[in-house]
Design an enzyme around this catalytic site. Structure first.
Site, PDB file in Angstrom:
ATOM      1  N   VAL A 175      48.421  28.181 -24.305  1.00  0.00           N
ATOM      2  CA  VAL A 175      48.261  26.752 -24.596  1.00  0.00           C
ATOM      3  C   VAL A 175      47.062  26.256 -23.780  1.00  0.00           C
ATOM      4  O   VAL A 175      46.429  27.030 -23.087  1.00  0.00           O
ATOM      5  CB  VAL A 175      49.534  25.949 -24.234  1.00  0.00           C
ATOM      6  CG1 VAL A 175      50.611  26.108 -25.281  1.00  0.00           C
ATOM      7  CG2 VAL A 175      50.043  26.321 -22.859  1.00  0.00           C
TER       8      VAL A 175
ATOM      9  N   ALA B 220      43.115  20.924 -24.997  1.00  0.00           N
ATOM     10  CA  ALA B 220      42.381  19.660 -24.942  1.00  0.00           C
ATOM     11  C   ALA B 220      41.641  19.601 -23.614  1.00  0.00           C
ATOM     12  O   ALA B 220      42.132  20.071 -22.593  1.00  0.00           O
ATOM     13  CB  ALA B 220      43.345  18.481 -25.050  1.00  0.00           C
TER      14      ALA B 220
ATOM     15  N   LYS C 145      36.671  15.338 -29.187  1.00  0.00           N
ATOM     16  CA  LYS C 145      37.726  14.468 -28.644  1.00  0.00           C
ATOM     17  C   LYS C 145      37.065  13.271 -27.968  1.00  0.00           C
ATOM     18  O   LYS C 145      36.252  13.448 -27.066  1.00  0.00           O
ATOM     19  CB  LYS C 145      38.551  15.275 -27.628  1.00  0.00           C
ATOM     20  CG  LYS C 145      39.548  14.442 -26.841  1.00  0.00           C
ATOM     21  CD  LYS C 145      40.314  15.274 -25.827  1.00  0.00           C
ATOM     22  CE  LYS C 145      41.164  14.399 -24.931  1.00  0.00           C
ATOM     23  NZ  LYS C 145      41.784  15.150 -23.825  1.00  0.00           N
TER      24      LYS C 145
ATOM     25  N   ILE D 143      42.072  22.701 -17.316  1.00  0.00           N
ATOM     26  CA  ILE D 143      40.861  23.499 -17.545  1.00  0.00           C
ATOM     27  C   ILE D 143      39.731  22.931 -16.680  1.00  0.00           C
ATOM     28  O   ILE D 143      38.913  23.673 -16.139  1.00  0.00           O
ATOM     29  CB  ILE D 143      40.507  23.526 -19.048  1.00  0.00           C
ATOM     30  CG1 ILE D 143      41.596  24.306 -19.805  1.00  0.00           C
ATOM     31  CG2 ILE D 143      39.136  24.146 -19.284  1.00  0.00           C
ATOM     32  CD1 ILE D 143      41.512  24.238 -21.315  1.00  0.00           C
TER      33      ILE D 143
HETATM   34  C1  LIG Z   1      52.483  23.254 -21.792  1.00  0.00           C
HETATM   35  C2  LIG Z   1      51.078  23.343 -21.312  1.00  0.00           C
HETATM   36  C3  LIG Z   1      50.074  22.632 -21.955  1.00  0.00           C
HETATM   37  C4  LIG Z   1      48.765  22.681 -21.470  1.00  0.00           C
HETATM   38  N1  LIG Z   1      47.798  21.922 -22.068  1.00  0.00           N
HETATM   39  C5  LIG Z   1      46.567  21.864 -21.501  1.00  0.00           C
HETATM   40  C6  LIG Z   1      45.544  21.056 -22.054  1.00  0.00           C
HETATM   41  O1  LIG Z   1      45.705  20.427 -23.093  1.00  0.00           O
HETATM   42  N2  LIG Z   1      44.363  21.014 -21.410  1.00  0.00           N
HETATM   43  C7  LIG Z   1      44.123  21.719 -20.265  1.00  0.00           C
HETATM   44  O2  LIG Z   1      43.046  21.587 -19.685  1.00  0.00           O
HETATM   45  N3  LIG Z   1      45.052  22.546 -19.768  1.00  0.00           N
HETATM   46  C8  LIG Z   1      46.252  22.633 -20.346  1.00  0.00           C
HETATM   47  N4  LIG Z   1      47.191  23.477 -19.835  1.00  0.00           N
HETATM   48  C9  LIG Z   1      46.817  24.397 -18.775  1.00  0.00           C
HETATM   49  C10 LIG Z   1      46.088  25.596 -19.378  1.00  0.00           C
HETATM   50  O3  LIG Z   1      46.895  26.211 -20.351  1.00  0.00           O
HETATM   51  C11 LIG Z   1      45.779  26.605 -18.290  1.00  0.00           C
HETATM   52  O4  LIG Z   1      45.084  25.961 -17.261  1.00  0.00           O
HETATM   53  C12 LIG Z   1      44.898  27.691 -18.820  1.00  0.00           C
HETATM   54  O5  LIG Z   1      45.437  28.262 -19.967  1.00  0.00           O
HETATM   55  C13 LIG Z   1      44.677  28.739 -17.775  1.00  0.00           C
HETATM   56  O6  LIG Z   1      45.743  29.642 -17.710  1.00  0.00           O
HETATM   57  P1  LIG Z   1      45.534  30.888 -16.785  1.00  0.00           P
HETATM   58  O7  LIG Z   1      44.361  31.661 -17.278  1.00  0.00           O
HETATM   59  O8  LIG Z   1      45.526  30.421 -15.385  1.00  0.00           O
HETATM   60  O9  LIG Z   1      46.886  31.721 -16.966  1.00  0.00           O
HETATM   61  P2  LIG Z   1      47.438  32.622 -18.179  1.00  0.00           P
HETATM   62  O10 LIG Z   1      46.980  32.192 -19.509  1.00  0.00           O
HETATM   63  O11 LIG Z   1      48.911  32.723 -17.949  1.00  0.00           O
HETATM   64  O12 LIG Z   1      46.789  34.064 -17.939  1.00  0.00           O
HETATM   65  C14 LIG Z   1      47.276  34.943 -16.949  1.00  0.00           C
HETATM   66  C15 LIG Z   1      46.613  36.283 -17.112  1.00  0.00           C
HETATM   67  O13 LIG Z   1      47.021  37.126 -16.054  1.00  0.00           O
HETATM   68  C16 LIG Z   1      47.372  38.381 -16.580  1.00  0.00           C
HETATM   69  N5  LIG Z   1      48.357  39.015 -15.707  1.00  0.00           N
HETATM   70  C17 LIG Z   1      49.444  38.466 -15.112  1.00  0.00           C
HETATM   71  N6  LIG Z   1      50.117  39.398 -14.422  1.00  0.00           N
HETATM   72  C18 LIG Z   1      49.421  40.559 -14.561  1.00  0.00           C
HETATM   73  C19 LIG Z   1      49.624  41.879 -14.101  1.00  0.00           C
HETATM   74  N7  LIG Z   1      50.687  42.236 -13.374  1.00  0.00           N
HETATM   75  N8  LIG Z   1      48.721  42.823 -14.456  1.00  0.00           N
HETATM   76  C20 LIG Z   1      47.639  42.521 -15.216  1.00  0.00           C
HETATM   77  N9  LIG Z   1      47.407  41.277 -15.678  1.00  0.00           N
HETATM   78  C21 LIG Z   1      48.298  40.321 -15.368  1.00  0.00           C
HETATM   79  C22 LIG Z   1      47.920  38.067 -17.960  1.00  0.00           C
HETATM   80  O14 LIG Z   1      47.901  39.210 -18.794  1.00  0.00           O
HETATM   81  C23 LIG Z   1      46.939  37.008 -18.405  1.00  0.00           C
HETATM   82  O15 LIG Z   1      45.787  37.628 -18.932  1.00  0.00           O
HETATM   83  C24 LIG Z   1      48.482  23.474 -20.339  1.00  0.00           C
HETATM   84  C25 LIG Z   1      49.475  24.232 -19.736  1.00  0.00           C
HETATM   85  C26 LIG Z   1      50.770  24.173 -20.199  1.00  0.00           C
HETATM   86  C27 LIG Z   1      51.825  24.995 -19.524  1.00  0.00           C
END
Ligand SMILES: Cc1cc2nc3c(=O)[nH]c(=O)nc-3n(C[C@H](O)[C@H](O)[C@H](O)COP(=O)(O)OP(=O)(O)OC[C@H]3O[C@@H](n4cnc5c(N)ncnc54)[C@H](O)[C@@H]3O)c2cc1C
Length: 509
Positions: free
Chosen positions: A49, A52, A80, A348
């Site tokens: 997710v 936006a 947007k 983000i």
């Molecule tokens: C409900 C919801 C709605 C959101 N809406 C928005 C929005 O509209 N706008 C906005 O700016 N932000 C939004 N966000 C936040 C946004 O989704 C995140 O900031 C963004 O997706 C970044 O996620 P991430 O990369 O930190 O984590 P993740 O997408 O969880 O990625 C984690 C990564 O780590 C890897 N990983 C984990 N453990 C291991 C392991 N043991 N070995 C190898 N790899 C591993 C996974 O495979 C994955 O590739 C929202 C979040 C939520 C929960």
């Protein structure tokens, strides 16, 4: 470079955070000297997710050399112009938080003060009428102001909606083209240096070892390195931000994509609606103390505007921040560094801030505490300011139709926010402090939109000739509307500039 220079960066995680970091570092660091590897696990997957954004993403695009239309075409992106809030102040009410300013100042007096002053003399339309982005959004129109745009078009400020998985894929292709090595595999253990305590390497399920000097923890909520290894601690903000669950499901578009996000308050949380080129992103953010998981999913599915395109996906979180975003030789970005719910689409942006500040304070292998402490201080300040702005939306409700809203309306809020609200209540004053992300127009939109009207305007506003104010307001209002009426529709603009599939990678595939 000195002997102490960082030679190898390992990014743990390939979600939005991991690939944004990789896209930026691969462009901004000297690649003859620094290797970058990214480890991700298909088995674990990403949060999927986060669709936006806020206008600052354009700065990230610039930093990472990303052409705007190319990225929008690759990610089914749309424009947007702000967020429409429905049922937040009271059921049946709506307001718009636009990007960019309201009106312009007159004789050194802030526009919103002139508006407040005029509103005491006669009934005025919503302040949105004085926002270029607000009026264009209302009419479903869009135009991109060039660098030489003049008033009022220069006041149109925009951000983007995009498909999170396509965005990560787009950044991955760019990063790999820049020589970033992607390693697929699940990390099962972490090795630390016995003397410094720094992370030395991670080991994958198949036994491969990936070592590095600097580790970027983008592993999502769990914080594989920053928390599970280094125990950096988490500051829990759920007493002010009680939503701790989300359920998401895409649906078909009911019509042309609107150039804005909508947030509709529900009995125990709120629902997002994010229009993309090929589908609508939807989800409900709610408090598990007030709404059960199955009821939340039902509520979401009953309120989709088009045919559901997938099963509801459930997510859990705790609002808060990692106490040390940078600890030892690990810098956490994205969900690994904390989470403020997506009400103002700030996560983000916080990834972007983390990347920018890390580049500004880039360490060498001695990992001086001075750089680390400064990074942590700046991240803490900016995160807390965003937190307060989000809390405002909950606190400033007048709803009393559920336990959830009764709790939010009557809860204590952080002192700084309480003083801000009081200062506004008396004479409509708002001051932007330090590196605060949200400026005066944002605070004014939410405060007025949720029904907190100051007792009076400030004396400098009442000193301006009322006829002059009246005339200026009317001219401004007309200029926004007339210009917006002549813009292309949002759909026409996209079809011309960035239709999905027109990016070079897709076209050559
Ligand atoms: C409900 C919801 C709605 C959101 N809406 C928005 C929005 O509209 N706008 C906005 O700016 N932000 C939004 N966000 C936040 C946004 O989704 C995140 O900031 C963004 O997706 C970044 O996620 P991430 O990369 O930190 O984590 P993740 O997408 O969880 O990625 C984690 C990564 O780590 C890897 N990983 C984990 N453990 C291991 C392991 N043991 N070995 C190898 N790899 C591993 C996974 O495979 C994955 O590739 C929202 C979040 C939520 C929960």
């Amino acid at each position: 470079m000195t002997d102490q220079a960082i030679r190898r960066i390992v990014i743990v995680g390939g979600g939005t955070a991991g690939w944004m970091a990789s896209a930026a570092f691969s462009k901004r660091l000297d690649r003859r000297e620094v290797e970058i590897a990214l480890v991700e696990s298909d088995e674990i997957g990403t949060v999927g997710v986060g669709e936006a954004t806020i206008p600052h993403l354009a700065v990230f695009n610039e930093m990472a050399g990303i052409p705007e239309d190319e990225f929008l075409a690759a990610s089914q992106g749309t424009f947007k112009l702000g967020i429409e809030f429905v049922d937040w102040g009271e059921k049946g009410e709506r307001y718009f938080h636009p990007f960019g300013p309201h009106g312009h100042d007159l004789r050194g007096v802030h526009f919103h003060q002139l508006y407040l002053r005029e509103a005491q003399r006669r009934a005025l339309p919503d302040i949105r009428e004085w926002s270029m982005s607000g009026v264009a959004a209302e009419l479903g129109r869009f135009a991109r102001p060039g660098p030489d745009a003049r008033l009022p078009l220069s006041q149109l400020v925009y951000a983007f909606h995009f498909d999170a998985s396509l965005y990560a894929g787009f950044l991955r292709r760019r990063s790999e083209a820049e020589g970033v090595t992607r390693i697929e595999g699940k990390i099962v253990s972490v090795d630390r240096d016995g003397t410094t305590g720094n992370v030395a390497s991670v080991t994958l399920a198949d036994g491969r070892q990936v070592s590095g000097d600097l580790f970027i923890d983008c592993s999502g909520f769990r914080g594989l390195l920053i928390e599970e290894q280094l125990g950096s601690g988490y500051e829990d903000w759920s007493r002010w931000l009680p939503c701790d669950r989300a359920v998401a499901a895409p649906c078909a578009l009911p019509g042309p994509a609107d150039p804005f996000t909508r947030s509709t308050a529900r009995e125990s949380g709120w629902q997002w609606r994010i229009p993309l080129q090929h589908r609508m992103g939807n989800g409900i953010v709610y408090s598990s103390a007030h709404l059960e998981r199955d009821a939340a999913a039902r509520l979401l599915m009953e309120n989709l505007e088009g045919e559901a395109l997938g099963e509801p996906r459930h997510l859990s979180f705790t609002a808060g921040r990692r106490k040390l975003a940078w600890n030892a030789n690990v810098v956490s970005l994205g969900l690994a560094s904390g989470f403020i719910e997506p009400l103002e689409s700030t996560s983000i942006h916080l990834i972007q801030v983390g990347i920018t500040k890390l580049l500004a304070l880039f360490p060498d292998r001695r990992f001086s505490p001075v750089e680390r402490d400064e990074y942590n201080r700046q991240i803490k300040d900016i995160t807390e300011d965003i937190r307060d702005f989000i809390i405002l939306h909950y606190k400033a409700t007048r709803r009393s139709d559920s336990d959830f809203w009764n709790y939010c309306r009557t809860m204590d809020v952080p002192d700084k926010l309480a003083s801000k609200i009081e200062l506004w209540r008396s004479k409509g004053r708002i001051f932007r402090e330090g590196a605060e992300l949200f400026g005066t127009p944002s605070w004014v939109a939410v405060l007025l939109g949720q029904g907190i009207v100051p007792e009076e305007a400030e004396p400098t506003a009442t000193a301006v000739d009322p006829a002059l104010v009246s005339d200026a307001l009317e001219k401004m209002r007309l200029s926004y509307r007339q210009l917006a009426e002549h813009m292309p529709t949002h759909a026409e603009f996209i079809a011309r500039a960035c239709p999905a599939g027109s990016d070079p990678v897709f076209a050559s595939a």
